[in-house]
Design a protein around this motif. Structure first.
Motif, PDB file in Angstrom:
ATOM      1  N   ASN A  35       6.111  -5.041   2.859  1.00  0.00           N
ATOM      2  CA  ASN A  35       6.103  -6.008   3.704  1.00  0.00           C
ATOM      3  C   ASN A  35       7.100  -5.780   4.918  1.00  0.00           C
ATOM      4  O   ASN A  35       6.778  -6.038   5.938  1.00  0.00           O
ATOM      5  N   VAL A  36       8.275  -5.450   4.471  1.00  0.00           N
ATOM      6  CA  VAL A  36       9.137  -5.251   5.369  1.00  0.00           C
ATOM      7  C   VAL A  36       9.018  -3.824   6.351  1.00  0.00           C
ATOM      8  O   VAL A  36       9.051  -4.013   7.635  1.00  0.00           O
ATOM      9  N   LEU A  37       8.323  -2.876   5.726  1.00  0.00           N
ATOM     10  CA  LEU A  37       7.918  -1.692   6.662  1.00  0.00           C
ATOM     11  C   LEU A  37       6.904  -2.156   7.468  1.00  0.00           C
ATOM     12  O   LEU A  37       6.645  -1.769   8.704  1.00  0.00           O
ATOM     13  N   TRP A  38       5.774  -3.065   7.051  1.00  0.00           N
ATOM     14  CA  TRP A  38       4.629  -3.395   7.750  1.00  0.00           C
ATOM     15  C   TRP A  38       5.239  -4.101   9.252  1.00  0.00           C
ATOM     16  O   TRP A  38       4.799  -3.994  10.229  1.00  0.00           O
ATOM     17  N   ASN A  39       6.104  -5.270   8.554  1.00  0.00           N
ATOM     18  CA  ASN A  39       6.537  -6.116   9.596  1.00  0.00           C
ATOM     19  C   ASN A  39       7.501  -5.144  10.874  1.00  0.00           C
ATOM     20  O   ASN A  39       7.647  -5.856  11.899  1.00  0.00           O
ATOM     21  N   ASN A  40       7.884  -4.454  10.529  1.00  0.00           N
ATOM     22  CA  ASN A  40       8.774  -3.365  11.391  1.00  0.00           C
ATOM     23  C   ASN A  40       7.643  -2.378  11.989  1.00  0.00           C
ATOM     24  O   ASN A  40       8.447  -1.205  12.681  1.00  0.00           O
ATOM     25  N   SER A  41       6.584  -2.481  12.030  1.00  0.00           N
ATOM     26  CA  SER A  41       5.611  -1.459  12.532  1.00  0.00           C
ATOM     27  C   SER A  41       5.658  -0.172  12.111  1.00  0.00           C
ATOM     28  O   SER A  41       5.203   0.834  12.651  1.00  0.00           O
ATOM     29  N   ILE A  42       5.775  -0.218  10.653  1.00  0.00           N
ATOM     30  CA  ILE A  42       5.867   1.291  10.088  1.00  0.00           C
ATOM     31  C   ILE A  42       4.530   1.323   9.167  1.00  0.00           C
ATOM     32  O   ILE A  42       4.741   0.499   8.034  1.00  0.00           O
ATOM     33  N   TYR A  43       3.605   2.028   9.300  1.00  0.00           N
ATOM     34  CA  TYR A  43       2.415   1.923   8.751  1.00  0.00           C
ATOM     35  C   TYR A  43       2.259   2.963   7.706  1.00  0.00           C
ATOM     36  O   TYR A  43       2.883   4.102   7.678  1.00  0.00           O
ATOM     37  N   THR A  44       1.748   2.573   6.437  1.00  0.00           N
ATOM     38  CA  THR A  44       1.621   3.490   5.292  1.00  0.00           C
ATOM     39  C   THR A  44       0.114   3.654   4.902  1.00  0.00           C
ATOM     40  O   THR A  44      -0.736   2.955   5.284  1.00  0.00           O
ATOM     41  N   SER A  45       0.165   4.855   4.114  1.00  0.00           N
ATOM     42  CA  SER A  45      -1.161   5.258   3.658  1.00  0.00           C
ATOM     43  C   SER A  45      -1.194   5.863   2.198  1.00  0.00           C
ATOM     44  O   SER A  45       0.051   6.200   1.868  1.00  0.00           O
ATOM     45  N   ASN A  46      -2.413   5.749   1.733  1.00  0.00           N
ATOM     46  CA  ASN A  46      -2.472   6.375   0.219  1.00  0.00           C
ATOM     47  C   ASN A  46      -1.391   5.914  -0.509  1.00  0.00           C
ATOM     48  O   ASN A  46      -0.572   6.409  -1.111  1.00  0.00           O
ATOM     49  N   ILE A  47      -1.318   4.451  -0.703  1.00  0.00           N
ATOM     50  CA  ILE A  47      -0.444   3.550  -1.617  1.00  0.00           C
ATOM     51  C   ILE A  47      -0.578   3.790  -2.846  1.00  0.00           C
ATOM     52  O   ILE A  47      -1.832   3.400  -3.469  1.00  0.00           O
ATOM     53  N   VAL A  48       0.267   4.471  -3.973  1.00  0.00           N
ATOM     54  CA  VAL A  48      -0.153   4.575  -5.119  1.00  0.00           C
ATOM     55  C   VAL A  48       1.049   3.862  -6.165  1.00  0.00           C
ATOM     56  O   VAL A  48       2.139   4.162  -5.675  1.00  0.00           O
ATOM     57  N   LYS A  49       0.693   3.004  -7.024  1.00  0.00           N
ATOM     58  CA  LYS A  49       1.773   2.342  -7.940  1.00  0.00           C
ATOM     59  C   LYS A  49       1.909   3.231  -8.998  1.00  0.00           C
ATOM     60  O   LYS A  49       1.151   3.454  -9.872  1.00  0.00           O
ATOM     61  N   ILE A  50       3.065   3.833  -9.046  1.00  0.00           N
ATOM     62  CA  ILE A  50       3.669   4.898 -10.322  1.00  0.00           C
ATOM     63  C   ILE A  50       3.905   3.959 -11.552  1.00  0.00           C
ATOM     64  O   ILE A  50       3.424   4.341 -12.575  1.00  0.00           O
ATOM     65  N   ASP A  51       4.842   2.982 -11.374  1.00  0.00           N
ATOM     66  CA  ASP A  51       4.997   1.975 -12.504  1.00  0.00           C
ATOM     67  C   ASP A  51       5.379   0.589 -11.748  1.00  0.00           C
ATOM     68  O   ASP A  51       5.251   0.449 -10.623  1.00  0.00           O
TER      69      ASP A  51
END
Length: 371
Positions: free
Chosen positions: A20-36
């Motif tokens: 959420n912090v990254l998105w609020n600062n206009s840093i977009y992510t992709s291929n999000i995978v939860k490791i644990d």
């Protein structure tokens, strides 16, 4: 573009909050995978990594790079090579610029002229280290130096690399026309004769005589009147000679002394201009200033001095100072010389200072053989 993306892993108590912090600062992510439970992996643009890393750490998270695209690796290698090329160009550029100047003056003389004297005369006509080669006319330098110094018979000036090389041949002065005996024994200094030992020749001085420097002591003849013959004079003339030394000493009041603290300016010197690499921040109220010059890299050292009240025993100080003066005199005397007496006078100057004068009586051989 995927070629400009990197894969990172983020560990935190609440990984979703990091996203959420990254998105609020206009840093977009992709291929999000939860490791644990505490770790997630995702892709971001390479040029946004520094900002993302800062935000993750501010939110008590840890980050590490898992994968970097081939394009980024190629880009970083090219950037590194480009920096090396720029550095090499700048280095050779500086070397080329510096090679257009004279940074040293090599002076070769003979017996009578000293390199220091020649260096001072060169400075008077504007020739010194740091001068551009285009400003140097070797033939003009040779002509001016011959006009300045009449002891120069021949001078050769050449520029070799960054060094100005000067070779000087000196004039040989004609011998004195004044007639001088081939062999003489004369006094090398003033004195009162005490003992005379003549191994060859007739002595013309006796104990108690006062002689001046240059007076003849032993004649180059030997034998009774009417039966004289010419000989090579030699002998020893022991005389009392006199030396005066003095020293100014402060025995009371306030005296400026070094505290051990120091500061310095460090600068480069190019064509008479100073470029400071380090500038002393806190100057002292009282200080000794020493400047050390070493081509274009120089420094000025400031030694702090503070006033300290002193109160010395006058008699002990006079005695100690007289010993120091005697020690300095002994360094200049020959081994067979002997100090037989000293007379001390003390004069009060001002502000707790005294002037200590010592007249030393030295017994020594004053005979000098002249051939």
């Amino acid at each position: 573009m995927k070629s400009k993306q990197i894969t990172i892993e983020v560990s935190a108590l609440k990984p979703e909050r990091i996203l959420n912090v990254l998105w609020n600062n206009s840093i977009y992510t992709s291929n999000i995978v939860k490791i644990d439970l505490l770790t997630i992996r995702f892709n971001i643009n390479f040029n946004e990594y520094k900002e993302a890393e800062s935000l993750i750490k501010k939110n008590n998270g840890k980050v590490r790079i898992v994968k970097v695209s081939d394009m980024i690796i190629i880009f970083m290698k090219l950037k590194k090579k480009f920096s090396l090329v720029i550095g090499a160009v700048m280095f050779f550029g500086v070397i080329y610029i510096l090679s257009n100047y004279i940074w040293a003056i090599d002076i070769e003389t003979q017996r009578n002229l000293s390199p220091f004297e020649i260096r001072q005369q060169l400075f008077s006509i504007g020739i010194k280290p740091g001068l551009s080669k285009s400003q140097i006319n070797v033939y003009d330098i040779e002509k001016k130096m011959e006009n300045i110094n009449d002891q120069i018979l021949w001078i050769r000036t050449r520029v070799e690399g960054s060094t100005l090389k000067i070779i000087i041949k000196e004039k040989v002065n004609p011998p004195l026309t004044e007639k001088t005996l081939y062999n003489q024994v004369i006094a090398k200094m003033d004195g009162e004769v005490k003992r005379v030992y003549s191994s060859s020749g007739n002595a013309i001085v006796a104990p108690g005589d006062i002689v001046k420097k240059g007076d003849e002591l032993i004649l180059p003849i030997q034998g009774r009147e009417g039966f004289e013959r010419e000989v090579k004079p030699s002998g020893t003339v022991i005389a009392n000679t006199f030396y005066e030394k003095f020293m100014e000493v402060q025995v009371s009041g306030e005296k400026l002394q070094r505290t051990g603290k120091k500061n310095s300016d460090i600068y480069l010197s190019f064509w008479g201009k100073k470029i400071y690499l380090k500038k002393a921040i806190n100057r002292f109220d009282n200080y000794d200033k020493i400047e050390e010059k070493n081509g274009f890299f120089n420094q000025i050292i400031y030694f702090q001095k503070k006033g300290r009240n002193i109160s010395l025993d006058k008699d002990a100080t006079v005695k100690e100072s007289a010993e120091k003066l005697e020690g300095s005199l002994r360094k200049t005397l020959s081994n067979d010389s002997k100090i037989i007496d000293r007379k001390i006078t003390v004069e009060d100057i001002s502000d707790g200072k005294i002037l200590i004068k010592v007249i030393f009586t030295v017994e020594q051989d004053i005979a000098k053989n002249v051939q």
